[in-house]
Design a protein around this motif. Structure first.
Motif, PDB file in Angstrom:
ATOM      1  N   UNK A   1       0.836  -1.210   0.000  1.00 40.23           N
ATOM      2  CA  UNK A   1       0.000   0.000   0.000  1.00 40.23           C
ATOM      3  C   UNK A   1       0.866   1.254   0.000  1.00 40.23           C
ATOM      4  N   UNK A   2       1.934   1.260   0.801  1.00 43.58           N
ATOM      5  CA  UNK A   2       2.784   2.451   0.892  1.00 43.58           C
ATOM      6  C   UNK A   2       3.544   2.690  -0.410  1.00 43.58           C
ATOM      7  N   UNK A   3       3.983   1.622  -1.070  1.00 45.24           N
ATOM      8  CA  UNK A   3       4.650   1.795  -2.367  1.00 45.24           C
ATOM      9  C   UNK A   3       3.676   2.358  -3.391  1.00 45.24           C
ATOM     10  N   UNK A   4       2.448   1.827  -3.391  1.00 45.79           N
ATOM     11  CA  UNK A   4       1.441   2.370  -4.297  1.00 45.79           C
ATOM     12  C   UNK A   4       1.149   3.826  -4.009  1.00 45.79           C
ATOM     13  N   UNK A   5       1.076   4.188  -2.728  1.00 47.73           N
ATOM     14  CA  UNK A   5       0.836   5.586  -2.367  1.00 47.73           C
ATOM     15  C   UNK A   5       1.991   6.468  -2.827  1.00 47.73           C
ATOM     16  N   UNK A   6       3.234   5.992  -2.654  1.00 45.37           N
ATOM     17  CA  UNK A   6       4.389   6.791  -3.060  1.00 45.37           C
ATOM     18  C   UNK A   6       4.348   7.082  -4.555  1.00 45.37           C
TER      19      UNK A   6
END
Length: 386
Positions: free
Chosen positions: A309-314
């Motif tokens: 999720x955090x990679x997608x958000x970045x």
């Protein structure tokens, strides 16, 4: 007499035969174990060579590394590995605009404030990322509440004799990393609270959490940013101003927290009922049970999902470009339109540079997640890690 014929010491193990070790053994076992694997491996080698040779030629061999304008990147090739009329990558364009890609239009004389903020973030968060360093809770609280305040005073200014630098002047990697860092620090605790709220037995808390999560997950991030940038000011009093950068930051953080909540909820559902009962037997209340027993185990189970999720958000921080904010993608696209760098190679070189920067950060996050997973799953020997 029997003792003479009984072996009293173990014979040292002999090394494996030459054919069962080394690079040739690995190749035969993994790539050429069967006729079909041989055909596939040879085909992949030819395919990779066919793709990589022209790519390396464009990126490095025929690339232009120095120059002050488009004339340096308009060398025409005839024949060879590159199509006729094409030169290599125009890295001179990236070199000439590199600091603009990092800071945007942040004033040159004030860029030391950006560097100092980055140094503070690294110094405070580095111990938090090292498992052996103690006082993780205190470190996390400092990272969550103190670092954003320090960043505000340093980057925005207006206090301590620091001139104000409006967020309209921010850009490039500065905007991308600021939104990503603040969104991570906000979405992780907020998403955890939403996950606990969705599992709560209190009807009001449960209903509010469900409505928020399902509503946000049903709206694309583009719509969230558009609402935060364009529609939200319409509902505010005319004398109330709300910085566009702050609106985008909050929108990304809330959007990410809804997905984090569902990932954490999956980890909570995987915790055996016996863990709750053990905490109750120790006399722990609800807060201590969640903080000390349940949530640490849930996080360890869902590390891949959280990092995903955090990679997608970045990567999705680049969508702030549609609301007029010049993050890394926006500032590169703006530089590509410069007349002095108008060449066929400039846009592609700029996009490759963006992809490389995003890949470095995302790959680093992924490898750190794998490191934490291996550490948490390492076997224990006599109370210590094996």
């Amino acid at each position: 007499m029997v003792g003479r014929y009984v072996q009293t010491e173990f014979i040292p193990a002999s090394p494996p035969p030459i054919l069962d070790r080394g690079i040739w053994h690995w190749l035969r076992k993994n790539l050429f174990s069967t006729p079909l694997n041989c055909v596939i491996s040879i085909g992949l080698v030819f395919a990779i060579t066919y793709i990589m040779v022209p790519l390396v030629n464009w990126l490095v061999v025929n690339a232009v590394w120095t120059g002050t304008d488009r004339q340096a990147c308009t060398t025409v090739t005839q024949g060879g590995l590159m199509p006729d009329g094409w030169s290599g990558a125009c890295w001179a364009f990236v070199k000439a605009n590199f600091w603009q890609f990092i800071y945007g239009r942040y004033p040159d004389g004030e860029r030391w404030r950006v560097n100092l903020t980055a140094l503070v973030v690294i110094i405070i968060n580095l111990p938090l990322l090292i498992p052996s360093v103690p006082l993780k809770i205190a470190n996390a609280l400092v990272s969550l509440f103190v670092v954003p305040v320090i960043g505000y005073f340093l980057l925005f200014g207006g206090h301590f004799n620091l001139p104000t630098v409006e967020t309209q002047l921010w850009g490039g990697l500065l905007v991308t990393l600021t939104i990503a860092y603040c969104s991570i620090t906000i979405s992780l605790p907020l998403g955890s609270l939403l996950a606990l709220g969705r599992r709560s037995k209190m009807p009001v808390v449960h209903l509010i959490s469900v409505i928020f999560i399902e509503t946000v997950r049903g709206i694309p991030l583009v719509a969230v940013l558009f609402i935060a940038s364009v529609m939200l000011p319409l509902f505010l009093p005319q004398d109330m101003t709300f910085d566009k950068f702050l609106r985008a930051l909050i929108g990304v953080a809330l959007f990410t927290s809804a997905y984090i909540a569902e990932v954490v909820r999956g980890g909570l559902q995987a915790i055996p009922r016996g863990q709750y009962e053990a905490a109750e037997a120790l006399g722990l209340g609800y807060v201590k049970t969640m903080l000390l027993v349940i949530l640490p185990q849930a996080y360890s189970l869902v590390i891949p999902g959280i990092i995903n999720v955090l990679i997608g958000m970045f990567k999705e921080t680049s969508l702030v470009y549609i609301i007029g904010m010049f993050d890394l993608l926006g500032i590169v696209r703006q530089a590509i339109q410069q007349a002095q760098w108008s060449t066929p190679q400039t846009p592609l070189t700029g996009m490759v540079f963006i992809g490389l920067v995003f890949w470095i950060f995302c790959f680093g996050m992924s490898r750190y997640a794998h490191f934490i997973e291996r550490r948490l799953n390492a076997p224990k020997v006599n109370g210590a890690e094996g």
